[in-house]
Design an enzyme around this catalytic site. Structure first.
Site, PDB file in Angstrom:
ATOM      1  N   HIS B  68       0.838  -1.195   0.000  1.00 53.89           N
ATOM      2  CA  HIS B  68       0.000   0.000   0.000  1.00 53.89           C
ATOM      3  C   HIS B  68       0.875   1.247   0.000  1.00 53.89           C
ATOM      4  CE1 HIS B  68       0.733  -0.763   4.283  1.00 53.89           C
ATOM      5  NE2 HIS B  68       0.459   0.503   4.525  1.00 53.89           N
ATOM      6  N   HIS B  73       6.040   1.702   3.680  1.00 57.08           N
ATOM      7  CA  HIS B  73       5.958   0.517   2.817  1.00 57.08           C
ATOM      8  C   HIS B  73       6.441   0.789   1.398  1.00 57.08           C
ATOM      9  CE1 HIS B  73       3.716  -2.115   5.626  1.00 57.08           C
ATOM     10  NE2 HIS B  73       3.469  -0.957   6.182  1.00 57.08           N
ATOM     11  N   GLU B 203       1.434  -8.622   9.538  1.00 55.35           N
ATOM     12  CA  GLU B 203       1.810  -7.506  10.398  1.00 55.35           C
ATOM     13  C   GLU B 203       1.298  -7.810  11.797  1.00 55.35           C
ATOM     14  OE1 GLU B 203      -0.222  -4.313  11.421  1.00 55.35           O
ATOM     15  OE2 GLU B 203      -1.994  -4.497  10.148  1.00 55.35           O
TER      16      GLU B 203
END
EC number: 3.1.27.-
Lengths: 658, 600
Positions: B68, B73, B203
């Protein structure tokens, strides 16, 4: 593998494919040309239509005059319009496992199938297909339901009576199966059975078959489908386009290596070039408006209209049309315009890039913002107060039998200043106009059909090279009106297999292999040996497990040690199961080496005799005889199991097991 | 032994700088390429030299996947592709592809223009980097090459966030990126099918938290904002331009409308207005409710929320300001914070997780005297509130996802070591699978045992299936065939077909055993006795007495002959082929025992 052909309409297909253990319906098209036989449904009471004379037989018999009306020499049914459904008797539709939808035009019969045949399966379609399909259905239901008509004619459908009617009523097919439109409730129920899918998504059906939608380039979310197992591949091509309009381009590469390619939904107007037609559309529109006339564009609420609006966006300023109002009237006009802007991922590259900026992908957003384009749910309400002439009106339905377009035909038909421009290719414009004759307004025919033409098809087929092509029979001969145009048909080798309504085709398919998985433990235990350079063999003895159409080979269980032992064994326990197969053997026994081996293993007194076909090895002491020939070995001995097994194993050393 | 190897270059027992290397069936994939908010030196980017010291990254990596658009990230992507050098494909979803370059540019501006960093990636590099991006649809199977395929699943979290399945043959890994298991005001919940990967990399930001219901948190948030505004205070909500900002805007917008409040709400940078536009155009990625009603009312067209101007910060009276970035580590949110921090009437609400080292983290951990640049000390008198609005799954959500995907093992990233430890135990207990939590640079190796797909000839398969569909546990039937391996083409066929295909002749191995029987009767009668004996013993077999006097059991032939010397003895010739070995051997031993005395 079989193909059941439920629709005779080449662009509104409905076929059922039986493939392995699955039953797959390909599209669910609704043939709406049947409505051309009906009188238009006027939104506002039309004295002209209600005063049409009843039709009577040649002999003056007028018993049908309530049902049939005559207008300028044509006869129309005065009734709620009806649609020609796909064949429902050819195959038990409750056995259909899944329905694959290729584009929103090809799903209009869905409620008839999912709600009234006992269908319990799943429907697969892309999100834009479902959303816009819903709009098309909503519009259709709205058009029909808002003009309630008491009369439902049925007398004329009687076979004996139908024979007496003039064409085209006389020749209408399957009139007894024609049905009235579904309700919104049925639409919602049908749509709730749809599962959304994305391009190139692999969908497993019962572990036996995998289906995948591919971009077909024809409309927002339109798809072709791949139906495949590990060893067979069927491509279903329906409504595809190679022109660059707004949708994502067609994915051709994934169609390669098909065993069978089912080809439907080619252009209905193979002689018209869409680009040229758009040009003609614009110039005729401008000409009419400049002369103070109005332009009526009968259209669907989604699809080509987006492209037309885009062309007009670029054209109106240069053509001096900036002050002319453009109206888009449909119960779903607003939704259609809004939805078109949110499917960025389904659009062509150019439009996607705009979304990344972020800007709306279609310029009609700007036309709306600048008040050049206005949209209304119907001509009642706000529209009547905003309405200015001359103007351009986009509205449905393209059949001219229902919807707001009926009103505009009645309103503008009498003046030669006005023009109706036909852009949708689904209905013959002459037939569509028939109940409005005599007509003073100008009629322009600019059919825009972006689907594949025959030149593109033959190029496509050369490129993807399917083993067999299956198509509606209409594509295997030139169009009836242009019978000399041999180029307007599919030309491929081997010749395409053709189908017509209510036919069942056996597809030329020989399934030879199936996928099976060898468990790692079993694979580790296999002993491959090279038989020829590059070719290795391993004999496999394994336990077959089949679950959910998936096959797995597991290692054979270890022989169980007899437990306990106290229990007396029954005699039958000892009887070997003859189903346990031993491998086949191959190779030949070299006699000299064999004899040496025998000697090495303690046999003496060996004598070898030559025979016509081979040798006989005699073990005189053991009274044993071994006949050795090229392809056979025969051990003849006394009932001495130990000896036999020893000899057997020595022979096996020279042979290969299969 | 085939294996899957995973090495986090970032986000291993840490939050920030997500970057995980996965090797699966000989393919190397890099998952995410993030920056670390807590560092301004070399440590802010992953150490790509780990991947390969001398060779080109492109040669080593088959693809890069970005989950994303959050900078932790994707923030290192232009550095990675343009400055270190990578030319292979980079996969992300359409919204990510649209928004990512904007955030990167924003990040670059802060780093270069505001902090004056040299040797940072340029705008052109961001553009060049984005040219290498291939956009993917949800659920689309993307064939990276002939063997490697990837598939995106909806992850919630932020617009366009996706989980990715990476698959080679029958081996697969799922990487969740950041995800959210409960739908919020603008996004839906993450979803994955029962894809049973060998490994699930998830995560674990909220590994130990089980959050109360979203509604309570929302009510709390609104109450706090309302109170502060009522007493004339200014409320600062540091957010990232996309994500929480939109959710909170929807929340405040509806609240303002309902309560008829007049205090202005501002959104900082122009970026956010643009951001709202992205939400409008990518509305198919939002939750069901918004999607359904967007034609009537687009939730991202705000009436009460206006664009912020720097000068407004000094305006008297209450106001609510959304300002970027979200962790108060730079930019406008930090500027406003400095302005308002001294007044106890004001309030700052941190709606998300803050990385260590940021001002946000400091004030959340209770620090009230902050050392700013130039040795200034800033005293924080304003009210500091924390509301967990980050759209990460909590412990319950993580467990739920593990349950959905049914992985063979789990690997935790993007979380704090201590919390991971707790979750690891919980996962191992509840699902009975191994759970790993490697630190950065540490490699986890998982042996796999993929099954081998081969083609079985339909004839052989059908023959087997016809013989009995019900497996018998006591007497498992064996399928027998020959596996032909030619190049990488493996086919399992019947032995006969294998021989035929290879042009080999069958070699018939036959045995004939002489069994001596004491029986003075005629051969025919002996044969008859043999027949009736075998018939009574072998009930499940086909025993026949042929007209020529011989007896057959299945394909085994038994003939009776007179003994050349002893008329009281008959010789039974039992003849069978190697394929009937068991039965043949059984028959000879049975006959050797002699025949039962005829009862007649």
């Amino acid at each position: 593998m079989k193909l059941y052909c439920l629709s005779g309409h080449p662009t509104l297909p409905c076929n059922v494919l039986k493939f392995k253990s699955t039953t797959i319906m390909l599209d669910c098209g609704l043939d709406m040309t049947s409505t051309l036989n009906f009188l238009p449904l006027p939104l506002v009471q039309s004295p002209r239509l209600s005063n049409l004379p009843g039709w009577s037989l040649k002999d003056g018999n007028a018993f049908l005059d309530k049902e049939l009306k005559e207008c300028s020499g044509h006869v129309f049914v005065d009734s709620v319009p009806e649609f020609c459904l796909p064949e429902t008797e050819l195959i038990d539709l409750s056995t259909v496992d899944v329905i694959l939808i290729s584009n929103y035009h090809c799903m209009m019969a869905l409620p008839y199938i999912t709600e009234h045949t006992g269908f319990t399966g799943t429907v697969y379609a892309t999100e834009p297909t479902v959303q816009i399909g819903r709009l098309l259905m909503e519009e259709l239901v709205n058009f029909i339901e808002r003009v309630p008509k008491a009369q439902s004619a049925s007398l004329w459908k009687n076979k004996d009576i139908q024979r007496l009617l003039p064409s085209p009523l006389k020749d209408a097919v399957e009139v007894s199966t024609w049905r009235r439109c579904y309700t919104m409730q049925e639409v919602n129920s049908a749509l709730s059975k749809i599962q959304l899918v994305g391009y190139s998504q692999k969908i497993e059906l019962f572990g036996a078959v995998q289906v995948t939608p591919l971009s077909s380039g024809y409309a927002l979310g339109s798809s072709n489908w791949i139906i495949q197992s590990h060893y067979e591949k069927v491509s279903y091509v329906s409504g595809s386009s190679l022109l660059t309009t707004h949708p994502q381009p067609m994915d051709q590469a994934s169609l390669k290596n098909s065993d069978v390619l089912i080809l439907t939904g080619l252009t209905q107007i193979p002689t018209a070039n869409p680009d040229g037609m758009v040009g003609e559309f614009c110039s005729n529109l401008a000409l009419t408006v400049r002369n103070g006339g109005n332009v009526l564009v009968p259209c669907y609420p989604s699809g080509v209209i987006y492209d037309l609006l885009e062309c007009l966006y670029q054209y109106i300023d240069s053509a001096g049309l900036s002050n002319i109002p453009f109206y888009f009237i449909s119960p779903v006009a607003n939704s259609s315009l809004e939805f078109s802007q949110i499917f960025a991922e389904w659009l062509c590259h150019n439009k996607q890039t705009k979304v990344y900026l972020p800007e709306p992908p279609f310029p009609h957003a700007e036309l709306i913002q600048t008040n050049k384009l206005k949209h209304y749910p119907s001509l009642h309400g706000d529209f009547s107060s905003d309405f200015r002439q001359p103007c351009v009106v986009f509205t449905g339905h393209p059949s001219l039998r229902f919807g707001d377009v009926v009103h505009f035909m009645e309103l503008w038909g009498k003046s030669s200043l006005n023009t109706v421009i036909f852009t949708e290719p689904d209905f013959s414009y002459l037939e569509a106009l028939a109940p409005y004759q005599p007509l003073a307004m100008k009629c322009i025919y600019c059919p825009i059909d972006t689907r594949l033409n025959f030149i593109q098809v033959s190029k496509l087929l050369k490129e993807v090279q399917p083993l067999h092509v299956v198509c509606p029979e209409q594509y295997t001969q030139p169009p009836p009106a242009q019978s000399h145009r041999m180029d307007l048909m599919i030309d491929c080798q081997p010749p395409a297999m053709s189908y017509r309504r209510a036919e069942v085709l056996a597809l030329p398919f020989k399934r030879r292999y199936e996928k099976i998985e060898i468990m790692p433990e079993l694979a580790d235990a296999l002993v491959p040996m090279e038989i020829k350079p590059g070719i290795s063999l391993a004999t496999v003895s394994a336990v077959l497990h089949t679950k959910d159409n998936k096959h797995i080979l597991q290692p054979p269980p270890r022989p169980t040690q007899p437990t306990g032992g106290k229990k007396r064994k029954r005699a039958s326990d000892d009887i070997p199961d003859c189903k346990v197969l031993k491998p086949l053997l191959s190779g030949s026994i070299p006699v000299e080496q064999f004899v040496q081996t025998l000697e090495k293993h303690g046999f003496s007194d060996i004598k070898v005799e030559d025979t016509a076909k081979g040798h006989i090895v005699l073990l005189q002491e053991a009274e044993t005889l071994i006949q050795i020939e090229e392809d056979s070995t025969h051990i003849i001995c006394d009932n001495d199991e130990m000896l036999r097994v020893r000899l057997r194993d020595l022979v096996l050393k020279f042979l290969q097991k299969f | 032994m085939p294996e899957i190897r995973v090495t986090p270059l970032g986000a291993g027992q840490d939050v920030g700088r997500s970057c995980i290397l996965v090797s699966i069936a000989g393919k190397n994939v890099m998952l995410d390429c993030g920056m670390h908010m807590g560092f301004n030196d070399d440590r802010r980017f992953p150490d790509f030299s780990y991947i390969t010291r001398n060779g080109r990254l492109t040669d080593f990596l088959d693809c890069v996947i970005i989950s994303h658009f959050h900078l932790d990230h994707c923030g290192a992507l232009p550095y990675f592709s343009e400055m270190v050098g990578y030319d292979g494909p980079i996969y992300m979803t359409h919204p990510t592809q649209a928004i990512c370059p904007i955030l990167l540019e924003d990040y670059r501006k802060i780093a270069v223009d505001k902090k004056g960093e040299a040797n940072f990636f340029t705008s052109q590099m961001i553009k060049d980097c984005m040219k290498k991006v291939v956009a993917v649809h949800l659920h689309q199977t993307v064939q990276v090459d002939d063997e490697l395929e990837i598939k995106a699943y909806y992850a919630g979290h932020v617009l366009g966030a996706a989980m990715f399945q990476i698959k080679v043959g029958s081996e697969s890994v799922v990487y969740t990126g950041d995800y959210n298991m409960t739908p919020d005001r603008h996004l839906g919940a993450a979803w994955i099918d029962k894809c049973r990967p060998n490994l699930l990399i998830t995560e674990s930001t909220y590994a130990t938290t089980i959050r109360d219901s979203k509604r309570c948190r929302e009510r709390d948030f609104l109450k706090k904002v309302h109170e502060a505004v009522e007493r004339g205070g200014k409320v600062l909500i540091p957010v990232f331009a996309l994500g929480r900002a939109q959710e909170l805007c929807i929340l405040l917008e509806t609240f303002w409308e309902r309560m008829n409040l007049k205090a202005p709400i501002y959104f900082s940078t122009g970026l956010t207005e643009k951001a709202n536009h992205y939400y409008k155009l990518f509305i198919t990625w939002t939750n069901q409710k918004i999607r359904k009603t967007f034609v009537q009312r687009n939730m991202f067209e705000f009436k009460h929320i206006k664009a912020f101007d720097r000068a407004f910060a000094d305006n008297p009276g209450p106001m609510v300001v959304f300002a970027t970035p979200g962790m108060l580590h730079a930019g406008q949110s930090l500027q406003i914070f400095r302005k308002w921090a001294g007044n106890e009437k004001n309030m700052v609400i941190m709606p998300g997780y803050c990385v260590q080292g940021t001002v946000g983290h400091k004030i959340l951990s209770g620090q009230r005297k902050l050392e700013m640049e130039g040795r200034q000390v800033l005293e924080v008198k304003m009210q500091v509130e924390y509301m967990s609005f980050s759209a990460h799954a909590d412990a319950k959500g993580i467990m739920q996802l593990v349950g959905q995907a049914e992985p063979e093992s789990v690997l935790l990233v993007h979380g704090e070591a201590k919390k991971m430890e707790f979750l690891k135990q919980k996962i191992e207990q509840e699902f009975r699978v191994n759970c790993y939590m490697p630190a950065n640079g540490e490699t986890v190796t998982l042996p796999t045992s993929p099954s081998i797909p081969v083609g079985i000839s339909l004839g052989l398969l059908k023959r087997e299936m016809a013989q009995g569909l019900l497996p018998d546990a006591k007497k498992p039937r064996l399928l027998h065939g020959t596996l032909i391996m030619k190049d990488s083409n493996f086919r399992l066929v019947s032995s006969e077909q294998a021989l035929k295909e290879l042009g080999l002749a069958e070699h018939q191995l036959r045995f004939t055993c002489r069994v001596h029987l004491h029986d003075p009767r005629k051969e025919q009668e002996t044969a008859m006795r043999v027949y009736s004996h075998l018939k009574s013993v072998l009930k499940d077999h086909c025993v026949q007495h042929l007209p020529d006097g011989s007896v057959t059991v299945e394909s085994i032939l038994i003939q009776a002959a007179a003994h050349s010397e002893d008329p009281g003895t008959k010789v039974l010739l039992v003849s069978w082929t190697y394929q009937d070995e068991e039965l043949g051997s059984y028959l000879t031993s049975l006959l050797k025992k002699g025949l039962p005395q005829a009862s007649s």
